[in-house]
Design an enzyme around this catalytic site. Sequence first.
Site, mmCIF file in Angstrom:
data_model
loop_
_atom_site.group_PDB
_atom_site.id
_atom_site.type_symbol
_atom_site.label_atom_id
_atom_site.label_comp_id
_atom_site.label_asym_id
_atom_site.label_seq_id
_atom_site.Cartn_x
_atom_site.Cartn_y
_atom_site.Cartn_z
ATOM 1 N N HIS A 57 -11.801 31.169 -1.268
ATOM 2 C CA HIS A 57 -12.202 31.862 -2.592
ATOM 3 C C HIS A 57 -13.439 31.427 -2.836
ATOM 4 O O HIS A 57 -13.864 30.098 -3.395
ATOM 5 C CB HIS A 57 -11.180 31.511 -3.400
ATOM 6 C CG HIS A 57 -11.426 32.005 -4.920
ATOM 7 N ND1 HIS A 57 -10.742 33.149 -5.245
ATOM 8 C CD2 HIS A 57 -12.219 32.033 -5.743
ATOM 9 C CE1 HIS A 57 -11.075 33.710 -6.359
ATOM 10 N NE2 HIS A 57 -12.007 33.092 -6.834
ATOM 11 N N HIS A 59 -17.599 33.399 -4.411
ATOM 12 C CA HIS A 59 -18.543 34.578 -4.878
ATOM 13 C C HIS A 59 -19.886 34.169 -4.296
ATOM 14 O O HIS A 59 -20.912 33.908 -5.113
ATOM 15 C CB HIS A 59 -18.408 34.339 -6.556
ATOM 16 C CG HIS A 59 -16.982 34.732 -6.914
ATOM 17 N ND1 HIS A 59 -16.584 36.175 -7.483
ATOM 18 C CD2 HIS A 59 -16.067 33.970 -7.074
ATOM 19 C CE1 HIS A 59 -15.474 35.939 -7.817
ATOM 20 N NE2 HIS A 59 -15.195 34.711 -7.701
ATOM 21 N N GLN A 152 -15.153 43.002 -10.911
ATOM 22 C CA GLN A 152 -15.267 42.060 -11.861
ATOM 23 C C GLN A 152 -14.992 42.467 -13.327
ATOM 24 O O GLN A 152 -14.547 41.436 -14.153
ATOM 25 C CB GLN A 152 -16.783 41.540 -11.610
ATOM 26 C CG GLN A 152 -17.200 40.405 -12.930
ATOM 27 C CD GLN A 152 -16.735 39.153 -12.464
ATOM 28 O OE1 GLN A 152 -17.181 38.519 -11.671
ATOM 29 N NE2 GLN A 152 -15.640 38.693 -13.210
ATOM 30 N N HIS A 209 -7.941 37.645 -8.296
ATOM 31 C CA HIS A 209 -8.004 36.709 -9.552
ATOM 32 C C HIS A 209 -6.805 36.973 -10.655
ATOM 33 O O HIS A 209 -6.898 37.986 -11.145
ATOM 34 C CB HIS A 209 -9.321 36.965 -10.419
ATOM 35 C CG HIS A 209 -10.441 36.421 -9.569
ATOM 36 N ND1 HIS A 209 -10.777 36.880 -8.359
ATOM 37 C CD2 HIS A 209 -11.422 35.759 -9.845
ATOM 38 C CE1 HIS A 209 -12.085 36.576 -7.934
ATOM 39 N NE2 HIS A 209 -12.399 35.669 -8.806
ATOM 40 N N GLU A 212 -6.182 33.786 -14.770
ATOM 41 C CA GLU A 212 -7.610 32.861 -15.055
ATOM 42 C C GLU A 212 -7.647 32.786 -16.395
ATOM 43 O O GLU A 212 -8.872 32.765 -17.058
ATOM 44 C CB GLU A 212 -8.721 33.131 -14.183
ATOM 45 C CG GLU A 212 -9.582 31.981 -14.368
ATOM 46 C CD GLU A 212 -10.901 32.421 -13.617
ATOM 47 O OE1 GLU A 212 -11.971 31.328 -13.380
ATOM 48 O OE2 GLU A 212 -11.294 33.492 -13.244
ATOM 49 N N ASP A 308 -15.071 28.596 -5.099
ATOM 50 C CA ASP A 308 -15.188 29.318 -5.958
ATOM 51 C C ASP A 308 -16.757 29.706 -6.409
ATOM 52 O O ASP A 308 -17.204 30.933 -6.127
ATOM 53 C CB ASP A 308 -14.617 29.063 -7.400
ATOM 54 C CG ASP A 308 -14.284 30.095 -8.377
ATOM 55 O OD1 ASP A 308 -14.551 31.193 -7.912
ATOM 56 O OD2 ASP A 308 -13.839 30.057 -9.433
ATOM 57 N N TRP A 314 -21.448 30.575 -13.370
ATOM 58 C CA TRP A 314 -20.233 29.950 -13.935
ATOM 59 C C TRP A 314 -20.480 28.673 -13.729
ATOM 60 O O TRP A 314 -19.704 27.596 -14.433
ATOM 61 C CB TRP A 314 -19.169 30.499 -13.313
ATOM 62 C CG TRP A 314 -18.774 31.714 -13.798
ATOM 63 C CD1 TRP A 314 -18.185 32.512 -14.749
ATOM 64 C CD2 TRP A 314 -19.410 33.244 -13.098
ATOM 65 N NE1 TRP A 314 -18.049 33.525 -14.762
ATOM 66 C CE2 TRP A 314 -18.558 34.024 -13.613
ATOM 67 C CE3 TRP A 314 -20.073 33.103 -11.940
ATOM 68 C CZ2 TRP A 314 -18.970 35.686 -13.232
ATOM 69 C CZ3 TRP A 314 -20.277 34.687 -11.430
ATOM 70 C CH2 TRP A 314 -19.662 35.537 -12.187
#
Length: 426
Positions: A57, A59, A152, A209, A212, A308, A314
């Site tokens: 996982h 991005h 997203q 996802h 979350e 992640d 983030w």
Amino acid sequence: MLDLLVKNASLPDGRSGQDIAVRGGRIVEVAPTIAAQAAQTLDAAGLMLTPPFVDAHFHMDATLSYGLPRVNASGTLLEGIALWGELKPLLTQDALVERALAYCDWAVAKGLLAIRTHVDTCDPRLLAVEALLHVKKKVAPYLDLQLVAFPQDGVLRSHGIESLRRALDLGVDVVGGIPHFERTMTEGAASVKLLCEEAERRGLRVDMHCDETDDPLSRHIETLAYETQRLGLHGRVNGSHLTSMHSMDNYYVSKLIPLMAEAQVSAVANPLINITIQGRHDTYPKRRGMTRVPELLAAGIDVAFGHDCVMDPWYSLGAADMLEVAHMGLHVAQMTSVAAMHQCFAAVTSAPAKIMGLDGYGIAPGCHADFVLLQARDPVEAIRLRAARLAVVRRGKVIARTAPNTAALDLPGRPAQVDFMPRRDG
């Protein structure tokens, strides 16, 4: 004649004194003593040889973009999503490729040779999709990159099903989703149904996802398990994050986990990000944020830990180190028994490899000759030290080396050097 012979290695399963013979990019023998000539010999000196680290996982379209166009001041998930929305119009394909390739270099240096990355499909230009498809082809000789079509902004909320389908047509591997970000719970459930049906038609895997959030009423994982069962997608579906499960009551979870197990839905927790982003509305008591990893494992569900984010809207930290991820996961889940610590090591190696469906993964005859020599003697020591990757091997060729981690001392009557590995007498 062998291409490579590794001598005197310890393996994650506890075997020690093992030799590994490699020919034609594959392991041909694993045994205590192999007497054969080899073009190259690697002396493990009793240290641990592990299959490569795997991140199920990530991005990569956002990685290494920290500070562009500004920093996430609150550190929250929602500000990160808003910040990514500000950044998207400024993205260029060249910059996306450059950052992704730089991250892949970091990954190789850390022995991370397989990554599943979610790529945003809500931009109708599909700029990030095209960039990462290019990166996937470029890094294929040394790193397995699996792409997830990830809406997203919500596939229904952004009217993004057509761009997601175009991404899949271009060669993206996995169907993604984000049901908890749709406008309503009902639309979230509808998005799960829509996307699972898309995957079933195409014969693809699913990785969503899912939930979350700290909201215990966010229960899209239940819908995901149901659709998996209905469509016969067993073993092909993963729920990522699942952080609402940390807030659910035990009675409901006692129903939910068996539903996941029955449908063979796997889970990926993201310890570094879950502990950072979740619980933001709590004062005290403050929730940890990570899903119920020990309980999922006890039910026979495949569970992996993902990185992640690394230096993106983030999360400002990270260095492609899956042992750092395992270290955090161990602490957040309080998995401190010897068996549980071994499960944490598996959560960044064999478990994500299974979730991704990697072919030829492992240290056994017939497997790809992909492995990492760590400056540690077993999985627990590897996590404790975030051990140096002394050698990284891909298809029988050493592609990265790191010097041993030692410190020089100048103390009267004490050793001149320490390596942080206590002696094991006897």
